[in-house]
Scaffold this motif. Structure first.
Motif, PDB file in Angstrom:
ATOM      1  N   ASP A  30       0.826  -1.211   0.000  1.00 19.94           N
ATOM      2  CA  ASP A  30       0.000   0.000   0.000  1.00 19.94           C
ATOM      3  C   ASP A  30       0.859   1.260   0.000  1.00 19.94           C
ATOM      4  N   ALA A  31       1.947   1.244   0.769  1.00 23.76           N
ATOM      5  CA  ALA A  31       2.847   2.403   0.810  1.00 23.76           C
ATOM      6  C   ALA A  31       3.513   2.630  -0.541  1.00 23.76           C
ATOM      7  N   VAL A  32       3.918   1.554  -1.192  1.00 25.43           N
ATOM      8  CA  VAL A  32       4.555   1.668  -2.511  1.00 25.43           C
ATOM      9  C   VAL A  32       3.556   2.228  -3.515  1.00 25.43           C
ATOM     10  N   GLU A  33       2.339   1.687  -3.503  1.00 28.00           N
ATOM     11  CA  GLU A  33       1.306   2.171  -4.428  1.00 28.00           C
ATOM     12  C   GLU A  33       0.923   3.614  -4.136  1.00 28.00           C
ATOM     13  N   GLY A  34       1.001   4.009  -2.872  1.00 27.52           N
ATOM     14  CA  GLY A  34       0.641   5.368  -2.472  1.00 27.52           C
ATOM     15  C   GLY A  34       1.728   6.391  -2.741  1.00 27.52           C
ATOM     16  N   GLY A  35       2.852   5.973  -3.291  1.00 25.60           N
ATOM     17  CA  GLY A  35       3.922   6.916  -3.623  1.00 25.60           C
ATOM     18  C   GLY A  35       4.839   7.251  -2.469  1.00 25.60           C
ATOM     19  N   LYS A  36       4.802   6.481  -1.399  1.00 27.42           N
ATOM     20  CA  LYS A  36       5.647   6.750  -0.242  1.00 27.42           C
ATOM     21  C   LYS A  36       7.010   6.078  -0.347  1.00 27.42           C
ATOM     22  N   VAL A  37       7.221   5.314  -1.419  1.00 32.34           N
ATOM     23  CA  VAL A  37       8.494   4.625  -1.625  1.00 32.34           C
ATOM     24  C   VAL A  37       8.987   4.928  -3.038  1.00 32.34           C
ATOM     25  N   HIS A  38      10.253   5.349  -3.134  1.00 31.52           N
ATOM     26  CA  HIS A  38      10.875   5.600  -4.431  1.00 31.52           C
ATOM     27  C   HIS A  38      12.157   4.774  -4.509  1.00 31.52           C
ATOM     28  N   VAL A  39      12.384   4.163  -5.653  1.00 30.82           N
ATOM     29  CA  VAL A  39      13.595   3.378  -5.880  1.00 30.82           C
ATOM     30  C   VAL A  39      14.426   4.111  -6.918  1.00 30.82           C
ATOM     31  N   ASN A  40      15.648   4.466  -6.550  1.00 32.76           N
ATOM     32  CA  ASN A  40      16.554   5.214  -7.425  1.00 32.76           C
ATOM     33  C   ASN A  40      15.886   6.469  -7.987  1.00 32.76           C
ATOM     34  N   GLY A  41      15.110   7.151  -7.140  1.00 29.79           N
ATOM     35  CA  GLY A  41      14.489   8.411  -7.515  1.00 29.79           C
ATOM     36  C   GLY A  41      13.199   8.306  -8.295  1.00 29.79           C
ATOM     37  N   ALA A  42      12.719   7.105  -8.581  1.00 29.90           N
ATOM     38  CA  ALA A  42      11.503   6.933  -9.379  1.00 29.90           C
ATOM     39  C   ALA A  42      10.416   6.247  -8.552  1.00 29.90           C
ATOM     40  N   ARG A  43       9.190   6.686  -8.780  1.00 27.38           N
ATOM     41  CA  ARG A  43       8.052   6.036  -8.147  1.00 27.38           C
ATOM     42  C   ARG A  43       7.872   4.663  -8.809  1.00 27.38           C
ATOM     43  N   VAL A  44       7.622   3.640  -8.007  1.00 28.00           N
ATOM     44  CA  VAL A  44       7.565   2.278  -8.537  1.00 28.00           C
ATOM     45  C   VAL A  44       6.288   1.570  -8.098  1.00 28.00           C
ATOM     46  N   LYS A  45       6.098   0.374  -8.638  1.00 26.98           N
ATOM     47  CA  LYS A  45       4.996  -0.497  -8.249  1.00 26.98           C
ATOM     48  C   LYS A  45       5.538  -1.544  -7.272  1.00 26.98           C
ATOM     49  N   PRO A  46       4.645  -2.207  -6.518  1.00 26.52           N
ATOM     50  CA  PRO A  46       5.116  -3.190  -5.530  1.00 26.52           C
ATOM     51  C   PRO A  46       5.931  -4.343  -6.112  1.00 26.52           C
ATOM     52  N   ALA A  47       5.736  -4.672  -7.376  1.00 28.74           N
ATOM     53  CA  ALA A  47       6.462  -5.795  -7.980  1.00 28.74           C
ATOM     54  C   ALA A  47       7.847  -5.412  -8.483  1.00 28.74           C
ATOM     55  N   LYS A  48       8.245  -4.164  -8.376  1.00 27.80           N
ATOM     56  CA  LYS A  48       9.567  -3.720  -8.830  1.00 27.80           C
ATOM     57  C   LYS A  48      10.640  -4.485  -8.065  1.00 27.80           C
ATOM     58  N   ALA A  49      11.602  -5.030  -8.789  1.00 33.16           N
ATOM     59  CA  ALA A  49      12.689  -5.785  -8.166  1.00 33.16           C
ATOM     60  C   ALA A  49      13.785  -4.835  -7.709  1.00 33.16           C
ATOM     61  N   VAL A  50      14.255  -5.039  -6.479  1.00 32.74           N
ATOM     62  CA  VAL A  50      15.379  -4.269  -5.962  1.00 32.74           C
ATOM     63  C   VAL A  50      16.550  -5.213  -5.773  1.00 32.74           C
ATOM     64  N   GLN A  51      17.732  -4.646  -5.846  1.00 33.18           N
ATOM     65  CA  GLN A  51      18.945  -5.431  -5.676  1.00 33.18           C
ATOM     66  C   GLN A  51      19.942  -4.607  -4.880  1.00 33.18           C
ATOM     67  N   ALA A  52      21.023  -5.228  -4.479  1.00 31.21           N
ATOM     68  CA  ALA A  52      22.048  -4.539  -3.708  1.00 31.21           C
ATOM     69  C   ALA A  52      22.564  -3.342  -4.492  1.00 31.21           C
ATOM     70  N   GLY A  53      22.699  -2.208  -3.801  1.00 24.23           N
ATOM     71  CA  GLY A  53      23.178  -0.974  -4.425  1.00 24.23           C
ATOM     72  C   GLY A  53      22.068   0.001  -4.772  1.00 24.23           C
ATOM     73  N   ASP A  54      20.813  -0.448  -4.801  1.00 26.57           N
ATOM     74  CA  ASP A  54      19.696   0.455  -5.091  1.00 26.57           C
ATOM     75  C   ASP A  54      19.471   1.405  -3.919  1.00 26.57           C
ATOM     76  N   GLU A  55      19.020   2.622  -4.242  1.00 36.13           N
ATOM     77  CA  GLU A  55      18.705   3.615  -3.211  1.00 36.13           C
ATOM     78  C   GLU A  55      17.188   3.706  -3.069  1.00 36.13           C
ATOM     79  N   LEU A  56      16.706   3.585  -1.839  1.00 33.33           N
ATOM     80  CA  LEU A  56      15.274   3.675  -1.564  1.00 33.33           C
ATOM     81  C   LEU A  56      14.992   4.873  -0.674  1.00 33.33           C
ATOM     82  N   ARG A  57      13.915   5.587  -1.006  1.00 41.53           N
ATOM     83  CA  ARG A  57      13.397   6.661  -0.151  1.00 41.53           C
ATOM     84  C   ARG A  57      12.070   6.166   0.385  1.00 41.53           C
ATOM     85  N   VAL A  58      11.994   6.028   1.700  1.00 39.83           N
ATOM     86  CA  VAL A  58      10.802   5.491   2.335  1.00 39.83           C
ATOM     87  C   VAL A  58      10.265   6.538   3.306  1.00 39.83           C
TER      88      VAL A  58
END
Length: 136
Positions: A30-58
């Protein structure tokens, strides 16, 4: 289906849950869908894959955590293990501490004194206050 651990990638909602940012995976999604989480500066969907080295804003409440993914896990483990999955940036930590200090110093918006029901005088004062607001 390939496991997220073997590929070095995992869904962002699963990672947030495993890293203990959220109590349940559905809250994380819900937080990801609500725009409260960004991966590498971009708004994402819950199924977005993250890996070591990615930057998250929560964003959690008034605070924003900026973390760098150090490890991935699809399983929620002890808090000590969860803390090894990420590293918070120094700027993020300082900003959260500053905001925390400001919130502590700010006066409370409403102070409730537990005195029971309002007295007749309290009701008169409240009526007088409301009447003044309406007139002026």
């Amino acid at each position: 289906m390939e496991s997220g651990d073997s590929a070095g990638k995992v869904r962002v909602d699963k990672w947030l849950w495993a890293a203990r940012f959220f109590k349940t995976r559905s809250l994380a999604a819900d937080a990801v869908e609500g725009g409260k989480v960004h991966v590498n500066g971009a708004r994402v969907k819950p199924a977005k894959a993250v890996q070591a080295g990615d930057e998250l804003r929560v964003r959690l409440g008034p605070y924003e955590h900026v973390v760098v993914v150090r490890g991935v896990s699809e399983r929620r483990g002890p808090a000590a293990v969860a803390q090894t999955l990420y590293e918070e940036t120094a700027e993020s930590r300082e900003a959260r501490e500053r905001l925390s200090a400001q919130l502590k110093m700010a006066p409370a918006a409403f102070v409730y004194e537990d005195r029971g029901r309002p007295t007749k005088k309290d009701r008169r004062d409240l009526s007088r206050f409301i009447d003044e607001k309406r007139r002026g």
